[in-house]
Scaffold this motif. Structure first.
Motif, PDB file in Angstrom:
ATOM      1  N   ALA A 134      -0.654   8.900  -0.058  1.00 24.83           N
ATOM      2  CA  ALA A 134      -1.444   8.676   1.149  1.00 24.83           C
ATOM      3  C   ALA A 134      -0.537   8.558   2.373  1.00 24.83           C
ATOM      4  CB  ALA A 134      -2.294   7.420   1.013  1.00 24.83           C
ATOM      5  N   TYR A 135       0.664   8.039   2.178  1.00 24.07           N
ATOM      6  CA  TYR A 135       1.606   7.922   3.287  1.00 24.07           C
ATOM      7  C   TYR A 135       2.243   9.273   3.599  1.00 24.07           C
ATOM      8  CZ  TYR A 135       5.401   6.017   6.118  1.00 24.07           C
ATOM      9  OH  TYR A 135       6.264   5.746   7.133  1.00 24.07           O
ATOM     10  N   LYS A 136       2.562  10.047   2.557  1.00 26.21           N
ATOM     11  CA  LYS A 136       3.228  11.340   2.755  1.00 26.21           C
ATOM     12  C   LYS A 136       2.268  12.428   3.212  1.00 26.21           C
ATOM     13  CE  LYS A 136       6.903  10.588  -0.595  1.00 26.21           C
ATOM     14  NZ  LYS A 136       7.466  10.980  -1.877  1.00 26.21           N
ATOM     15  N   TYR A 137       1.063  12.404   2.703  1.00 23.18           N
ATOM     16  CA  TYR A 137       0.085  13.448   2.986  1.00 23.18           C
ATOM     17  C   TYR A 137      -1.112  12.836   3.695  1.00 23.18           C
ATOM     18  CZ  TYR A 137       2.980  15.562  -0.577  1.00 23.18           C
ATOM     19  OH  TYR A 137       4.043  16.020  -1.298  1.00 23.18           O
ATOM     20  N   GLU A 138      -0.928  12.532   4.944  1.00 27.41           N
ATOM     21  CA  GLU A 138      -1.971  11.892   5.745  1.00 27.41           C
ATOM     22  C   GLU A 138      -3.166  12.829   5.895  1.00 27.41           C
ATOM     23  OE1 GLU A 138      -3.971   9.127   7.660  1.00 27.41           O
ATOM     24  OE2 GLU A 138      -1.946   8.761   6.936  1.00 27.41           O
ATOM     25  N   GLN A 139      -4.351  12.308   5.595  1.00 28.77           N
ATOM     26  CA  GLN A 139      -5.575  13.103   5.643  1.00 28.77           C
ATOM     27  C   GLN A 139      -6.440  12.790   6.863  1.00 28.77           C
ATOM     28  OE1 GLN A 139      -6.540  15.462   3.245  1.00 28.77           O
ATOM     29  NE2 GLN A 139      -4.429  15.220   2.585  1.00 28.77           N
ATOM     30  N   MET A 199       0.820  -1.208   0.000  1.00 23.77           N
ATOM     31  CA  MET A 199       0.000   0.000   0.000  1.00 23.77           C
ATOM     32  C   MET A 199       0.859   1.266   0.000  1.00 23.77           C
ATOM     33  SD  MET A 199      -2.921  -1.189  -0.395  1.00 23.77           S
ATOM     34  CE  MET A 199      -4.053   0.129  -0.109  1.00 23.77           C
ATOM     35  N   THR A 200       1.971   1.265   0.720  1.00 22.95           N
ATOM     36  CA  THR A 200       2.828   2.453   0.734  1.00 22.95           C
ATOM     37  C   THR A 200       3.545   2.627  -0.593  1.00 22.95           C
ATOM     38  OG1 THR A 200       4.602   1.198   1.792  1.00 22.95           O
ATOM     39  CG2 THR A 200       3.164   2.503   3.224  1.00 22.95           C
ATOM     40  N   GLN A 201       3.782   1.532  -1.324  1.00 19.09           N
ATOM     41  CA  GLN A 201       4.397   1.656  -2.644  1.00 19.09           C
ATOM     42  C   GLN A 201       3.386   2.119  -3.686  1.00 19.09           C
ATOM     43  OE1 GLN A 201       6.063  -2.162  -3.504  1.00 19.09           O
ATOM     44  NE2 GLN A 201       7.728  -1.948  -2.015  1.00 19.09           N
ATOM     45  N   LYS A 202       2.196   1.571  -3.639  1.00 15.48           N
ATOM     46  CA  LYS A 202       1.184   1.906  -4.636  1.00 15.48           C
ATOM     47  C   LYS A 202       0.513   3.245  -4.360  1.00 15.48           C
ATOM     48  CE  LYS A 202       1.583  -1.845  -7.007  1.00 15.48           C
ATOM     49  NZ  LYS A 202       2.088  -1.847  -8.359  1.00 15.48           N
ATOM     50  N   LEU A 203       0.430   3.622  -3.094  1.00 16.36           N
ATOM     51  CA  LEU A 203      -0.213   4.884  -2.718  1.00 16.36           C
ATOM     52  C   LEU A 203       0.747   5.753  -1.894  1.00 16.36           C
ATOM     53  CD1 LEU A 203      -3.607   3.365  -1.579  1.00 16.36           C
ATOM     54  CD2 LEU A 203      -3.126   4.444  -3.768  1.00 16.36           C
ATOM     55  N   PRO A 204       1.848   6.218  -2.493  1.00 16.19           N
ATOM     56  CA  PRO A 204       2.819   6.980  -1.692  1.00 16.19           C
ATOM     57  C   PRO A 204       2.273   8.314  -1.200  1.00 16.19           C
ATOM     58  CG  PRO A 204       3.416   7.038  -4.005  1.00 16.19           C
ATOM     59  CD  PRO A 204       2.271   6.085  -3.879  1.00 16.19           C
ATOM     60  N   LYS A 223      -7.260  15.705   9.409  1.00 12.81           N
ATOM     61  CA  LYS A 223      -8.091  16.728   8.777  1.00 12.81           C
ATOM     62  C   LYS A 223      -9.524  16.231   8.615  1.00 12.81           C
ATOM     63  CE  LYS A 223      -8.440  19.601   4.688  1.00 12.81           C
ATOM     64  NZ  LYS A 223      -7.968  19.858   3.341  1.00 12.81           N
ATOM     65  N   LEU A 224      -9.675  14.971   8.175  1.00 16.82           N
ATOM     66  CA  LEU A 224     -11.015  14.411   8.001  1.00 16.82           C
ATOM     67  C   LEU A 224     -11.744  14.284   9.327  1.00 16.82           C
ATOM     68  CD1 LEU A 224     -10.291  11.663   5.335  1.00 16.82           C
ATOM     69  CD2 LEU A 224     -11.546  13.782   4.998  1.00 16.82           C
ATOM     70  N   LEU A 225     -11.028  13.897  10.379  1.00 16.93           N
ATOM     71  CA  LEU A 225     -11.661  13.800  11.696  1.00 16.93           C
ATOM     72  C   LEU A 225     -12.117  15.173  12.185  1.00 16.93           C
ATOM     73  CD1 LEU A 225      -9.377  11.212  13.504  1.00 16.93           C
ATOM     74  CD2 LEU A 225     -11.728  10.905  12.764  1.00 16.93           C
ATOM     75  N   ALA A 226     -11.286  16.202  11.979  1.00 15.55           N
ATOM     76  CA  ALA A 226     -11.670  17.555  12.395  1.00 15.55           C
ATOM     77  C   ALA A 226     -12.907  18.027  11.628  1.00 15.55           C
ATOM     78  CB  ALA A 226     -10.502  18.523  12.177  1.00 15.55           C
ATOM     79  N   GLU A 227     -12.965  17.723  10.324  1.00 14.63           N
ATOM     80  CA  GLU A 227     -14.142  18.091   9.535  1.00 14.63           C
ATOM     81  C   GLU A 227     -15.391  17.364  10.024  1.00 14.63           C
ATOM     82  OE1 GLU A 227     -13.360  17.417   5.419  1.00 14.63           O
ATOM     83  OE2 GLU A 227     -11.802  18.970   5.334  1.00 14.63           O
ATOM     84  N   GLN A 228     -15.246  16.096  10.385  1.00 12.63           N
ATOM     85  CA  GLN A 228     -16.391  15.331  10.872  1.00 12.63           C
ATOM     86  C   GLN A 228     -16.888  15.862  12.213  1.00 12.63           C
ATOM     87  OE1 GLN A 228     -18.228  12.863   9.324  1.00 12.63           O
ATOM     88  NE2 GLN A 228     -17.056  13.650   7.602  1.00 12.63           N
ATOM     89  N   VAL A 229     -15.967  16.255  13.091  1.00 10.42           N
ATOM     90  CA  VAL A 229     -16.356  16.827  14.386  1.00 10.42           C
ATOM     91  C   VAL A 229     -17.132  18.128  14.166  1.00 10.42           C
ATOM     92  CG1 VAL A 229     -15.430  17.911  16.471  1.00 10.42           C
ATOM     93  CG2 VAL A 229     -14.532  15.719  15.714  1.00 10.42           C
ATOM     94  N   GLN A 230     -16.654  18.952  13.237  1.00 11.78           N
ATOM     95  CA  GLN A 230     -17.354  20.211  12.940  1.00 11.78           C
ATOM     96  C   GLN A 230     -18.729  19.938  12.344  1.00 11.78           C
ATOM     97  OE1 GLN A 230     -16.337  23.148  13.888  1.00 11.78           O
ATOM     98  NE2 GLN A 230     -18.175  24.084  13.086  1.00 11.78           N
ATOM     99  N   GLU A 231     -18.811  18.949  11.463  1.00 14.24           N
ATOM    100  CA  GLU A 231     -20.099  18.583  10.861  1.00 14.24           C
ATOM    101  C   GLU A 231     -21.084  18.098  11.925  1.00 14.24           C
ATOM    102  OE1 GLU A 231     -22.865  17.814   7.776  1.00 14.24           O
ATOM    103  OE2 GLU A 231     -20.963  18.895   7.696  1.00 14.24           O
ATOM    104  N   ILE A 232     -20.611  17.306  12.877  1.00 17.07           N
ATOM    105  CA  ILE A 232     -21.472  16.805  13.953  1.00 17.07           C
ATOM    106  C   ILE A 232     -21.984  17.957  14.802  1.00 17.07           C
ATOM    107  CG2 ILE A 232     -21.433  15.485  16.116  1.00 17.07           C
ATOM    108  CD1 ILE A 232     -19.593  13.477  14.657  1.00 17.07           C
ATOM    109  N   LYS A 233     -21.098  18.911  15.109  1.00 18.56           N
ATOM    110  CA  LYS A 233     -21.525  20.072  15.896  1.00 18.56           C
ATOM    111  C   LYS A 233     -22.605  20.870  15.170  1.00 18.56           C
ATOM    112  CE  LYS A 233     -17.271  20.811  18.496  1.00 18.56           C
ATOM    113  NZ  LYS A 233     -16.111  21.697  18.713  1.00 18.56           N
ATOM    114  N   SER A 234     -22.414  21.098  13.868  1.00 14.93           N
ATOM    115  CA  SER A 234     -23.409  21.880  13.116  1.00 14.93           C
ATOM    116  C   SER A 234     -24.734  21.117  13.013  1.00 14.93           C
ATOM    117  CB  SER A 234     -22.881  22.242  11.731  1.00 14.93           C
ATOM    118  OG  SER A 234     -22.685  21.095  10.956  1.00 14.93           O
TER     119      SER A 234
END
Length: 117
Positions: free
Chosen positions: A65-70, A58-63, A73-84
């Protein structure tokens, strides 16, 4: 099990399943107390190697995703969405004439009003 049919990654799992007596529904085979068996250790070791191979693939095929972990950021967006969404749901429930307020009013009126004679 036919051992030619499965790759080396499943070897430990095959050995583990082959060691199970027919009709036994328990997860682990019951061994005599004095007998020492490394079947489980072999299974876990082979499974560990398999998972490491998958991680490497997975790290070879999707480099990116390993370098730019999301994840963060996605968890923070989900927390904000839940609050709204919580605010929106509360606003809908708190509006005058909403079914929720009518139900609460009926419950409180029935509980706190003196009995009718």
């Amino acid at each position: 099990m036919d051992k030619k049919k499965y790759p080396d990654d499943l070897r430990g799992f095959e050995e583990f399943i082959d060691g199970q007596p027919q009709g036994d529904t328990s997860f682990l085979p019951k061994l005599p107390k004095k007998e020492v068996s490394f079947e489980h250790f072999t299974f876990l070791t082979n499974d560990s190697y398999r998972l490491l191979k998958i991680k490497d693939l997975m790290t070879q095929k999707l480099p990116f995703a390993y370098k730019y972990e999301q994840g963060e950021k996605l968890l923070a967006e989900q927390v904000q969405e839940i609050k709204s969404l919580k605010v929106a749901v509360f606003d809908i429930c708190d509006a005058k004439g909403s079914p929720y307020r009518k139900s609460l009013a009926d419950v409180f009126d029935a509980f706190f009003q003196p009995p009718k004679t």
